[in-house]
Design an enzyme around this catalytic site. Structure first.
Site, PDB file in Angstrom:
ATOM      1  N   ASP A  67       0.829  -1.203   0.000  1.00  0.00           N
ATOM      2  CA  ASP A  67       0.000   0.000   0.000  1.00  0.00           C
ATOM      3  C   ASP A  67       0.863   1.252   0.000  1.00  0.00           C
ATOM      4  OD1 ASP A  67       0.878  -0.248   2.695  1.00  0.00           O
ATOM      5  OD2 ASP A  67      -0.990  -1.226   3.256  1.00  0.00           O
ATOM      6  N   HIS A 138      -7.763  -5.448  10.017  1.00  0.00           N
ATOM      7  CA  HIS A 138      -7.545  -5.203   8.597  1.00  0.00           C
ATOM      8  C   HIS A 138      -6.169  -5.690   8.165  1.00  0.00           C
ATOM      9  CE1 HIS A 138      -5.692  -1.319  10.044  1.00  0.00           C
ATOM     10  NE2 HIS A 138      -4.839  -1.620   9.085  1.00  0.00           N
TER      11      HIS A 138
END
Length: 259
Positions: A67, A138
């Site tokens: 990410d 997450h």
């Protein structure tokens, strides 16, 4: 899903580094998936020690980041590309040009995300993905209620994630509100996954990941669908596991031929 419980951060790093080293010894041009955050730092330190000692080389490998923040300046120290340069590239012999990340400064975000997915495919896919886990369960930046079939895309960060990540900034207000992240579906295509977690604050997320139902509210639980996941945790992170002692027994009695 394999669960390995150790007593110290150093032991977690050693077990994870052993997995990386066995892969790279078999496949010198392995494709690694790399994460940022606190969880993998010890692993990168250990890989650096092994490279310095001459027992490991990552020079032939490629790496793909999970990410990236959207909008952080190219020279910002918390831009994940710069974090990986500091924590992994500078400590090992993997070359900067062989480390790839989503472009958080792209003018066309959807096109940048599609290009990143294609780059992973062109590299032959990820052989080994390193993951951490958020306190809300997450993985990457796939916040609660993310699609379990999602691909690389832009996401709005949850308030809890921004609070958790504020420790890397001067204050919470400086934490970006958006990121680009590999999707859960993208992550599940890795051939092998290793997830690292430490501390009591991760205990509920680990309980949900290992023993809870698969749910978009805890996106890490999608890893239960993957055939080759190793979860490496310390005692604090494992403290809510109902089958804690069983996982210790399984690891202790592991056949010698089983990696």
């Amino acid at each position: 899903m394999e669960v390995i419980i150790k007593d110290s951060a150093a032991e977690l790093a050693t077990v994870a580094a052993d997995i990386v080293q066995r892969l790279v010894h078999r496949k010198a041009d392995a494709v690694l998936g790399v994460a940022t955050g606190s969880s993998p730092v010890g692993l990168y330190d250990e890989l650096g020690r092994r490279v310095a000692a001459g027992t490991l080389s990552l020079a032939g490998c490629q790496a793909f980041m999970l990410d990236e923040y959207v909008g952080l300046a190219a020279d910002h120290p918390q831009r994940y590309r710069n974090v990986i340069e500091t924590e992994l590239v500078a400590r090992t012999d993997i070359r900067s040009e062989r480390v790839h990340g989503p472009d958080g400064l792209a003018s066309d975000i959807p096109a940048a995300c599609a290009a990143y997915e294609q780059a992973i495919r062109d590299a032959g896919g990820v052989d080994l993905q390193v993951l951490g886990i958020g306190t809300d369960g997450h993985i990457a930046f796939n916040e609660p209620t993310s699609s379990l079939g999602s691909r690389t895309r832009i996401k709005t960060l949850a308030r809890q994630t921004r609070i958790d990540n504020a420790r890397f900034f001067d204050d919470e207000a400086q934490v970006p509100t958006h990121c680009l992240t590999q999707g859960v579906g993208t992550i599940l295509e890795a051939r092998r996954i290793v997830l690292l977690a430490e501390g009591e604050q991760k205990a509920e997320a680990i309980r949900q990941l290992v023993e809870g139902p698969v749910s978009a509210m805890w996106t890490a639980t999608a890893l239960q669908w993957h055939p080759y996941v190793t979860v490496i945790v310390d005692q604090a992170a494992a403290s809510r596991l109902a089958l804690h002692d069983y996982y210790l027994d399984v690891y202790a009695q592991r056949p010698g031929w089983q990696e």
